[in-house]
Design a protein around this motif. Structure first.
Motif, PDB file in Angstrom:
ATOM      1  N   MET A  29      21.253  33.311  -6.269  1.00  0.00           N
ATOM      2  CA  MET A  29      21.312  32.275  -5.211  1.00  0.00           C
ATOM      3  C   MET A  29      19.870  32.483  -4.506  1.00  0.00           C
ATOM      4  O   MET A  29      19.615  33.336  -4.248  1.00  0.00           O
ATOM      5  CB  MET A  29      22.481  32.436  -4.411  1.00  0.00           C
ATOM      6  CG  MET A  29      22.486  31.453  -3.181  1.00  0.00           C
ATOM      7  SD  MET A  29      23.883  31.613  -1.983  1.00  0.00           S
ATOM      8  CE  MET A  29      23.628  30.570  -0.871  1.00  0.00           C
ATOM      9  N   ASN A  30      19.323  31.434  -4.344  1.00  0.00           N
ATOM     10  CA  ASN A  30      17.989  31.304  -3.895  1.00  0.00           C
ATOM     11  C   ASN A  30      18.220  31.632  -2.052  1.00  0.00           C
ATOM     12  O   ASN A  30      19.022  30.823  -1.677  1.00  0.00           O
ATOM     13  CB  ASN A  30      17.178  29.980  -4.204  1.00  0.00           C
ATOM     14  CG  ASN A  30      16.865  29.708  -5.413  1.00  0.00           C
ATOM     15  OD1 ASN A  30      16.610  30.692  -5.935  1.00  0.00           O
ATOM     16  ND2 ASN A  30      17.044  28.441  -5.945  1.00  0.00           N
ATOM     17  N   PRO A  31      17.181  32.411  -1.720  1.00  0.00           N
ATOM     18  CA  PRO A  31      17.195  32.579  -0.393  1.00  0.00           C
ATOM     19  C   PRO A  31      16.706  31.466   0.787  1.00  0.00           C
ATOM     20  O   PRO A  31      16.177  30.358   0.171  1.00  0.00           O
ATOM     21  CB  PRO A  31      16.176  33.703   0.050  1.00  0.00           C
ATOM     22  CG  PRO A  31      15.008  33.547  -1.316  1.00  0.00           C
ATOM     23  CD  PRO A  31      16.076  32.882  -2.272  1.00  0.00           C
ATOM     24  N   LEU A  32      17.050  31.603   1.814  1.00  0.00           N
ATOM     25  CA  LEU A  32      16.625  30.515   2.940  1.00  0.00           C
ATOM     26  C   LEU A  32      15.297  30.889   3.499  1.00  0.00           C
ATOM     27  O   LEU A  32      14.834  32.098   3.735  1.00  0.00           O
ATOM     28  CB  LEU A  32      17.550  30.422   3.931  1.00  0.00           C
ATOM     29  CG  LEU A  32      18.962  29.893   3.497  1.00  0.00           C
ATOM     30  CD1 LEU A  32      19.910  29.898   4.747  1.00  0.00           C
ATOM     31  CD2 LEU A  32      18.951  28.609   2.685  1.00  0.00           C
ATOM     32  N   CYS A  33      14.583  29.976   3.850  1.00  0.00           N
ATOM     33  CA  CYS A  33      13.121  30.085   4.551  1.00  0.00           C
ATOM     34  C   CYS A  33      13.373  30.660   5.930  1.00  0.00           C
ATOM     35  O   CYS A  33      14.246  30.051   6.634  1.00  0.00           O
ATOM     36  CB  CYS A  33      12.366  28.717   4.474  1.00  0.00           C
ATOM     37  SG  CYS A  33      10.676  28.934   5.417  1.00  0.00           S
ATOM     38  N   SER A  34      12.306  31.671   6.059  1.00  0.00           N
ATOM     39  CA  SER A  34      12.643  32.181   7.789  1.00  0.00           C
ATOM     40  C   SER A  34      12.074  31.088   8.551  1.00  0.00           C
ATOM     41  O   SER A  34      12.554  31.229   9.918  1.00  0.00           O
ATOM     42  CB  SER A  34      11.962  33.620   7.756  1.00  0.00           C
ATOM     43  OG  SER A  34      12.160  34.159   9.016  1.00  0.00           O
ATOM     44  N   ARG A  35      11.410  30.116   8.253  1.00  0.00           N
ATOM     45  CA  ARG A  35      10.949  29.126   9.178  1.00  0.00           C
ATOM     46  C   ARG A  35      11.807  27.887   9.432  1.00  0.00           C
ATOM     47  O   ARG A  35      12.147  27.552  10.494  1.00  0.00           O
ATOM     48  CB  ARG A  35       9.429  28.735   8.768  1.00  0.00           C
ATOM     49  CG  ARG A  35       8.836  27.935   9.746  1.00  0.00           C
ATOM     50  CD  ARG A  35       8.375  28.499  11.088  1.00  0.00           C
ATOM     51  NE  ARG A  35       7.098  29.292  10.687  1.00  0.00           N
ATOM     52  CZ  ARG A  35       6.570  30.254  11.556  1.00  0.00           C
ATOM     53  NH1 ARG A  35       6.944  30.200  12.879  1.00  0.00           N
ATOM     54  NH2 ARG A  35       5.513  31.096  11.255  1.00  0.00           N
ATOM     55  N   CYS A  36      11.972  27.318   8.226  1.00  0.00           N
ATOM     56  CA  CYS A  36      12.708  25.839   8.321  1.00  0.00           C
ATOM     57  C   CYS A  36      14.219  26.148   8.024  1.00  0.00           C
ATOM     58  O   CYS A  36      15.203  24.909   7.947  1.00  0.00           O
ATOM     59  CB  CYS A  36      12.129  25.022   7.486  1.00  0.00           C
ATOM     60  SG  CYS A  36      11.974  25.338   5.730  1.00  0.00           S
ATOM     61  N   ASN A  37      14.783  27.397   7.384  1.00  0.00           N
ATOM     62  CA  ASN A  37      15.865  27.567   7.084  1.00  0.00           C
ATOM     63  C   ASN A  37      16.394  26.830   5.967  1.00  0.00           C
ATOM     64  O   ASN A  37      17.870  26.393   5.765  1.00  0.00           O
ATOM     65  CB  ASN A  37      16.977  27.465   8.066  1.00  0.00           C
ATOM     66  CG  ASN A  37      16.808  28.411   9.212  1.00  0.00           C
ATOM     67  OD1 ASN A  37      16.709  29.564   8.940  1.00  0.00           O
ATOM     68  ND2 ASN A  37      16.935  28.102  10.716  1.00  0.00           N
ATOM     69  N   LEU A  38      15.544  26.380   5.139  1.00  0.00           N
ATOM     70  CA  LEU A  38      15.926  25.528   3.889  1.00  0.00           C
ATOM     71  C   LEU A  38      15.734  26.584   2.732  1.00  0.00           C
ATOM     72  O   LEU A  38      15.268  27.567   2.869  1.00  0.00           O
ATOM     73  CB  LEU A  38      15.027  24.235   3.650  1.00  0.00           C
ATOM     74  CG  LEU A  38      15.005  23.261   4.679  1.00  0.00           C
ATOM     75  CD1 LEU A  38      14.071  22.148   4.494  1.00  0.00           C
ATOM     76  CD2 LEU A  38      16.466  22.753   4.952  1.00  0.00           C
ATOM     77  N   VAL A  39      16.341  26.027   1.482  1.00  0.00           N
ATOM     78  CA  VAL A  39      16.232  27.102   0.346  1.00  0.00           C
ATOM     79  C   VAL A  39      14.860  26.900  -0.105  1.00  0.00           C
ATOM     80  O   VAL A  39      13.916  26.118  -0.359  1.00  0.00           O
ATOM     81  CB  VAL A  39      17.267  26.272  -0.921  1.00  0.00           C
ATOM     82  CG1 VAL A  39      16.894  27.157  -2.118  1.00  0.00           C
ATOM     83  CG2 VAL A  39      18.636  26.248  -0.076  1.00  0.00           C
ATOM     84  N   VAL A  40      14.335  28.319  -0.336  1.00  0.00           N
ATOM     85  CA  VAL A  40      13.036  28.593  -1.250  1.00  0.00           C
ATOM     86  C   VAL A  40      13.369  28.539  -2.530  1.00  0.00           C
ATOM     87  O   VAL A  40      13.908  29.690  -3.017  1.00  0.00           O
ATOM     88  CB  VAL A  40      12.650  29.736  -0.497  1.00  0.00           C
ATOM     89  CG1 VAL A  40      11.166  30.529  -0.985  1.00  0.00           C
ATOM     90  CG2 VAL A  40      12.470  29.612   1.315  1.00  0.00           C
TER      91      VAL A  40
END
Length: 235
Positions: free
Chosen positions: A1-12
Motif C-alpha cells: 500500500m502506498n503511503p500518504l504525503c506528509s504535506r498534502c495527505n495524498l497518496v505518494v
C-alpha cells in the motif's frame, strides 16, 4: 500500500516519492515551511522533522553557559581588566578635587579603618587632657575666712566638665616602630588625612594600617598621614 504525503495527505507513488525526515513527500511538496521553495536532499535543513531552506532555518538561542575551565578563565580575565581600568581612572582623577566615589567593598573597608584610627586618636587626646590637668581643679580654702565669696558658677565635681572634642578628620599615627621606606612614585594626597610625596622621598615612622595603606611621616617636608603601600618600598 502506498503511503500518504506528509504535506498534502495524498497518496505518494514510487516514481514521485521522497523519503526524508522519517516521512514521505511528493517531490513538489518537499518544500520550505516558510517560503515554500522546493527543496531536495542536498539543500534542505530539518528542524523538528520539518524541512526548511537555509535562509529560514530556525536559529537556536543558547541561554545556559557551562562553567568550563575556559569560561572561568575568561571571567577572571574580564574581572582583572575591570580592576585595571578602575585603577587607571583613579590615577587620572586623583588630586583634581572632590568626586563621587562608588561605595565599593574596598572603600567601605578603608573608611572603617580610618574611623577606627580616628577613634584611637580621639581617646588618646582625651586621656592626655584628663591626665595633664586641663580639667579645672577645686580651689583651696578661701584666703579670707571672714568674707563669703559665692562661686562664679555651680560645679558638679562628679561630672567631667570637658566637652567632647571635635573628632579630627586626619587619622593619628599608631605607636612608632622606626621603619623607613623610600617612595618609588610621585603621589598627590586625594584626601585631607593623606600625605603627598615625590619619587625618592624617605618616609619614616611607618606603620602598616592594612595590606593597602600605611601611615608615616615624609622626612623632607615633615608632613604625616596615610599613604598607599604600593607606592613605597622598604629601605
Amino acid at each position: 500500500m502506498n503511503p500518504l504525503c506528509s504535506r498534502c495527505n495524498l497518496v505518494v507513488y514510487p516514481t514521485e516519492k521522497v523519503n526524508c525526515l522519517d516521512k514521505y513527500w511528493h517531490k513538489g511538496c518537499f518544500s520550505c515551511e516558510v517560503c515554500k521553495m522546493t527543496l531536495n536532499m542536498k539543500n534542505y535543513k530539518g528542524f523538528e522533522k520539518r524541512p526548511y531552506c537555509n535562509a529560514h532555518y530556525p536559529k537556536t538561542n543558547f541561554t545556559c553557559v557551562a562553567d568550563t575551565p575556559e569560561n572561568l578563565r575568561l571571567k577572571q580575565q574580564s574581572k582583572m581588566q575591570s580592576q585595571v581600568l578602575y585603577r587607571e581612572d583613579f590615577e587620572k582623577n586623583k588630586g583634581k578635587g572632590f568626586s563621587v566615589v562608588a561605595d565599593t567593598p574596598e572603600m567601605q573597608r578603608i573608611k572603617k579603618t580610618q574611623d577606627q584610627i580616628s577613634n584611637i586618636k580621639y581617646h588618646e587626646e582625651f586621656e592626655k587632657r584628663k591626665m595633664g590637668g586641663d580639667v579645672p581643679q577645686h580651689q583651696p580654702s578661701n584666703p579670707n575666712p571672714g568674707a563669703f565669696q559665692p562661686p562664679a558658677a555651680s560645679q558638679n565635681y562628679n561630672y567631667e566638665p570637658a566637652p567632647e572634642p571635635v573628632r579630627q578628620a586626619a587619622a593619628g599615627p599608631p605607636p612608632s616602630s622606626g621603619k623607613r621606606y623610600r617612595a618609588v612614585y610621585d603621589y598627590s594626597a586625594a584626601d585631607e588625612d593623606e600625605v603627598s610625596f615625590v619619587d625618592g622621598d624617605v618616609i619614616v615612622d611607618v606603620q602598616q594600617i592594612d595590606e593597602g595603606w600605611m601611615y608615616g611621616r615624609v622626612e623632607r617636608t615633615g608632613q604625616q598621614g596615610m599613604l598607599p603601600a604600593n607606592y613605597v618600598e622598604a629601605i
